[in-house]
Design an enzyme around this catalytic site. Sequence first.
Site, mmCIF file in Angstrom:
data_model
loop_
_atom_site.group_PDB
_atom_site.id
_atom_site.type_symbol
_atom_site.label_atom_id
_atom_site.label_comp_id
_atom_site.label_asym_id
_atom_site.label_seq_id
_atom_site.Cartn_x
_atom_site.Cartn_y
_atom_site.Cartn_z
ATOM 1 N N TYR A 90 0.837 -1.196 0.000
ATOM 2 C CA TYR A 90 0.000 0.000 0.000
ATOM 3 C C TYR A 90 0.870 1.244 0.000
ATOM 4 O O TYR A 90 1.985 1.241 0.534
ATOM 5 C CB TYR A 90 -0.829 0.061 1.283
ATOM 6 C CG TYR A 90 -2.073 -0.801 1.336
ATOM 7 C CD1 TYR A 90 -3.032 -0.784 0.334
ATOM 8 C CD2 TYR A 90 -2.304 -1.596 2.458
ATOM 9 C CE1 TYR A 90 -4.189 -1.551 0.444
ATOM 10 C CE2 TYR A 90 -3.464 -2.361 2.572
ATOM 11 C CZ TYR A 90 -4.399 -2.331 1.557
ATOM 12 O OH TYR A 90 -5.543 -3.073 1.670
ATOM 13 N N ASN A 134 -7.550 1.369 3.999
ATOM 14 C CA ASN A 134 -7.930 0.604 5.200
ATOM 15 C C ASN A 134 -6.668 0.223 5.976
ATOM 16 O O ASN A 134 -6.075 1.075 6.634
ATOM 17 C CB ASN A 134 -8.769 -0.624 4.844
ATOM 18 C CG ASN A 134 -9.752 -0.989 5.954
ATOM 19 O OD1 ASN A 134 -10.611 -0.167 6.276
ATOM 20 N ND2 ASN A 134 -9.640 -2.173 6.535
ATOM 21 N N ALA A 135 -6.240 -1.042 5.919
ATOM 22 C CA ALA A 135 -4.893 -1.431 6.369
ATOM 23 C C ALA A 135 -4.611 -1.200 7.850
ATOM 24 O O ALA A 135 -3.441 -1.154 8.255
ATOM 25 C CB ALA A 135 -3.824 -0.724 5.521
ATOM 26 N N GLU A 136 -5.667 -0.995 8.663
ATOM 27 C CA GLU A 136 -5.447 -0.740 10.087
ATOM 28 C C GLU A 136 -4.577 0.504 10.324
ATOM 29 O O GLU A 136 -3.886 0.630 11.325
ATOM 30 C CB GLU A 136 -4.860 -1.961 10.811
ATOM 31 C CG GLU A 136 -5.809 -3.119 10.993
ATOM 32 C CD GLU A 136 -6.128 -3.860 9.692
ATOM 33 O OE1 GLU A 136 -7.273 -3.707 9.198
ATOM 34 O OE2 GLU A 136 -5.257 -4.577 9.192
ATOM 35 N N ASN A 193 -9.838 0.295 -2.640
ATOM 36 C CA ASN A 193 -9.598 -0.890 -1.825
ATOM 37 C C ASN A 193 -10.920 -1.327 -1.206
ATOM 38 O O ASN A 193 -11.556 -0.544 -0.499
ATOM 39 C CB ASN A 193 -8.607 -0.557 -0.707
ATOM 40 C CG ASN A 193 -8.196 -1.783 0.087
ATOM 41 O OD1 ASN A 193 -7.314 -2.533 -0.342
ATOM 42 N ND2 ASN A 193 -8.844 -2.024 1.217
ATOM 43 N N GLU A 194 -11.307 -2.540 -1.507
ATOM 44 C CA GLU A 194 -12.544 -3.075 -0.933
ATOM 45 C C GLU A 194 -13.674 -2.046 -0.980
ATOM 46 O O GLU A 194 -14.264 -1.698 0.040
ATOM 47 C CB GLU A 194 -12.302 -3.549 0.509
ATOM 48 C CG GLU A 194 -11.356 -4.726 0.582
ATOM 49 C CD GLU A 194 -11.341 -5.423 1.936
ATOM 50 O OE1 GLU A 194 -11.689 -4.777 2.939
ATOM 51 O OE2 GLU A 194 -10.987 -6.617 1.977
ATOM 52 N N GLU A 285 -6.222 -10.367 -1.492
ATOM 53 C CA GLU A 285 -5.863 -10.456 -0.073
ATOM 54 C C GLU A 285 -6.455 -11.750 0.438
ATOM 55 O O GLU A 285 -7.685 -11.923 0.440
ATOM 56 C CB GLU A 285 -6.489 -9.319 0.745
ATOM 57 C CG GLU A 285 -5.814 -7.983 0.623
ATOM 58 C CD GLU A 285 -6.535 -6.920 1.463
ATOM 59 O OE1 GLU A 285 -7.071 -7.236 2.547
ATOM 60 O OE2 GLU A 285 -6.575 -5.770 1.009
ATOM 61 N N TYR A 351 1.212 -9.314 12.979
ATOM 62 C CA TYR A 351 0.138 -9.974 12.228
ATOM 63 C C TYR A 351 0.203 -11.495 12.308
ATOM 64 O O TYR A 351 -0.565 -12.203 11.651
ATOM 65 C CB TYR A 351 0.159 -9.519 10.754
ATOM 66 C CG TYR A 351 -1.209 -9.344 10.147
ATOM 67 C CD1 TYR A 351 -1.935 -8.176 10.335
ATOM 68 C CD2 TYR A 351 -1.809 -10.367 9.410
ATOM 69 C CE1 TYR A 351 -3.203 -8.014 9.789
ATOM 70 C CE2 TYR A 351 -3.084 -10.217 8.866
ATOM 71 C CZ TYR A 351 -3.769 -9.033 9.060
ATOM 72 O OH TYR A 351 -5.023 -8.884 8.528
HETATM 73 C C1 GAL Z 1 -9.078 -5.880 4.469
HETATM 74 C C2 GAL Z 1 -8.413 -4.604 3.998
HETATM 75 C C3 GAL Z 1 -6.982 -4.511 4.473
HETATM 76 C C4 GAL Z 1 -6.892 -4.855 5.934
HETATM 77 C C5 GAL Z 1 -7.474 -6.244 6.157
HETATM 78 C C6 GAL Z 1 -7.471 -6.708 7.583
HETATM 79 O O1 GAL Z 1 -10.417 -5.685 4.575
HETATM 80 O O2 GAL Z 1 -8.441 -4.470 2.613
HETATM 81 O O3 GAL Z 1 -6.513 -3.223 4.248
HETATM 82 O O4 GAL Z 1 -7.598 -3.916 6.663
HETATM 83 O O5 GAL Z 1 -8.800 -6.248 5.773
HETATM 84 O O6 GAL Z 1 -6.216 -6.731 8.100
#
Ligand code: GAL
Length: 997
Positions: A90, A134-136, A193-194, A285, A351
């Site tokens: 990202y 997103n990506a926390e 993204n999503e 993902e 993670y």
């Molecule tokens: C997905 C998102 C990612 C990250 C992941 C959870 O929904 O695209 O950026 O947030 O979930 O770690």
Amino acid sequence: MLFSKLVALLSATLVLASSKPRSVQKLNIIRDTDGLQTNVTWDEYSLMINGERMFMFSGEVHPYRMPSQSLYLDILQKVKSMGFNTVSFYVFWGIVEPKRGVISFEGFRDLQPFFDAAMEAGIYLMARPGPYINAETTAGGFPGWGTYTPSLWRTSNTTYYEAWQNYVSTTAHILAENQITNGGPIILVQSENEYTGWAPGYSEDFTYEAELLSAWRTAGIKVPITFNDASPEGHYLTVNIWGYDSYPNGFDCSSPYTWASNAVPTYFWSAHEEYAPEEPNAVYEYQGGAFDGWGGSGYDTCAILTGPDFERVFYKNELATSTTYLNLYMIYGGTNWGGIAHPGVYTSYDYGSAIAEDRTLREKYYELKLQANFLRVSPAYLTTRPMNSYSNQGAFTGNQALLTTQVLDVVGNQTGFYVIRQANASSNAMEMYTLTLPTSVGNLTVPVLGGQLTLDGKDSKVHVVDYAAGANTLLYSTAEITTWATIDGRDIIVVYGNAGELHETAFKFDGTVPAATVVSGSEQLKSETINSTNLVIQYTTTGQTVVEVGSDVLLYILDRANAYEFWVLYPPTTGAYANYSTADPILVKGGYFIRSVDVSGSTLALLGDLNSTASFEIIAPAASSAQVTFNGEPLTLEKTSYGTLTAEKTVSLPQVNIPTLESLTWKTADSLPEITPTYDDSSWTTANHTTTVNPTQPSTPVVLYAGDYGYHTGNILWRAHFTSLGAETGFTLNVQGGSAFGYSVWLDSSFIGSWVGDAVYESYQSSFSFPGTLSKGSAHVLTILQDHMGYEEDWTAASDDFKAPRGLLSYSFEGSNATTVDLWKVIGNLGGEDYVDTTRGPLNEGGLYGERQGWHLPDFDDSYWADGLPTNGISSAGVSFYRTTFELDIPSGVDYPMAIVTTNMTTNPYFRSQFYVNGYQFGKYVNSVGPQQAFPVPQGILNYNGLNTLAVSLWAHENEGAKLSSIALEVLAQVESSMAAVVNQPMPPWTPRPGAS
Ligand code: GAL
């Protein structure tokens, strides 16, 4: 277009019920391009890079979560040696345009070192620049100023459209320069993204989608554009190669051994065929770990939830859907240093990934290597179709507890893959089975030589039929293949199973059937010729057994632990893409990590990392391996009876001196002068806005949202000046800061109370009594110190969730409704959006007095401070700062990752601390919430050869004060390493900070 779609659909339906592979009609192959380049093309089966079909095995890495840029190469080489060929990353808008209109890729934000490392590792890149990620990350990647920019974000609304122009075009230009079309590593770019869920009343905004697509193209992106639906629901289908995301085991790391009985997804193939039948089945993902939140159970448990058994069951299940693009999120998580995190995660973003935060390798890594190496040598898989997608319980095995998916190469029309798993994913039962398979010599029930196969609990297997391995064909193999390679005219075939399992591998020959001879290992084989030209070998997988089959096959039979030790390496060729070669493989067994191989003349040069003495077996062309070096030192070689090389390499792990932090001299100073009577806040920002565009409309006379005044990260201080009406008995306030945040309040110099924080509250209302009555007409100041855990994400488009304010939602004076605040002042990080430390970036510092002064930076003169340790702490509510320095002298040639480690304090537990290493904030610790206690700090942020400055802030929430229970620098792992020399990140020292007060 329509016609080809029809053909694909029709063929898919035709073959669904078939168990007779040879009658399958060849599908119409459509090679497609985006019309702008020919390097990256695709059809309904797979991506092709320069015309070559590839299984794109990819892992997610976020450059901004590893600010020590010379470590990128180590991470990417670890990904590469696992058998992967791609990394997805990202770009975080919020850190490159923290002030609207001012874009900076300075310091750790520069992407070029990441691109260069990818080229050097031989890794392709998928760029995911958002603008939403997103990506926390705080605000899901949006810049802080977005919180006061009107109108709904993630829509085609003009205000938002204007907001992203600058970022998208600047970033796209940088990406464009590094595309494969320009000699760079980038092969794909993801848009948004999503973009999958919308606030009530809103839906997919096709204008927004189209505008983004055209912006990428206008800025020069030529490679295919992709999109990741959060689940396969058919959104944003106008991109070139649509795909989806999936986290099937969820994020509850606290019960990591529990899988739902139906956890394994079963609808992906039909969804893919519905939405993108002309494109490869792409999963952008797929769960590679899980994030963990404040108060969570820690990343070791997330690594169990997504451990080797998860990898076997869930990733092989992706093969049961003919997936040919698989990106694991995350493969290396990294660190939420500074203010990167959104409130749902703490400092570590480990993670539970295959590569841990400290870059050490988990068992997950080795399991993935088995699978990735298999896919790299199985081109037949790239043109497959699942034939009986999940429909037949007991199919092929007769065991109702098992599901078998038949995946056939419908182009080559020869090879079959049979993916077996438990029908009930939660089952730990040992299932016995035989397989009845259609093969090129007719139906066979295996094991042919008697006995049964086993699937032991949470496991899955891929059995192959009519599988080409060099000049040989395996009629079938129940032991799984991890790799094969043709070396000096001999096919080296490496198969494995769990220790003690019964397996069979059968060879198909044209004429004479050669003998199978054990040349190494204690295994007793059973072998038999069937149908006159096929040789069946039965064995158990225990340790390592090497079998010669005639003179041109060497079959390695391994248990899983032995298989984990195999590395497949490719010597570089020439030119810019020299390290992307997949020709002339060399196999090395042994060693914690083998980084690369190079051949010069008759010398083979291995680079690798060892954590213990290694016994190598090297399978390489004789002409290029007369000598073998490991990290530059010649190995003493012996030759096995079957022509491979062996060597021992003792590990060298020098002892190093690590300072005992608690015995150092520490200096301390008070970091809350704001509560002294003479404190002057006139240089602070006056909070005087009476309106805001924030969706949360204020209930206070002036807006008390820090973001509206340009403060978006770290601790925030508020000061309320009021004149007493003589009746106030206390103060009630509702403060919002995100999960686990806290706040403390002082009336003038008197502490009146805190909300200490709890992971379940993102805002909290408290009432605090004044110590006595105030005299009418007297002037007072309330000082409120609050924590800011990052902005919420904005996963639901058109929700503007990320704008949820950080600040005061309401306040009132107890006993005196009529009392008003005459003046509100607010301060956060020095300069707000005009942040002063452009090297460490906009999220590194918060608003504590010590941070504003730069006390966390190297070279600040603390000589006039008192001596004092964070483990002595303070005896009342307040904030103090601590500083110390120490030298490190770590020799080169080793990789000794380290962490700042504290332990839980049980007396007076309510406090929060931040740890700064050479000015970089690498730890945010909330003692009463947890769970993180070890804060890894990468080499390059920690100076391994010279002076380091460690600063600690301590905010005690309660009257009794607080102290750290302990603080230590710990070595997390000791590895002899071939990693490239680490260059320290810039560590600008303290300089006078005008305006800091
Ligand atoms: C997905 C998102 C990612 C990250 C992941 C959870 O929904 O695209 O950026 O947030 O979930 O770690």
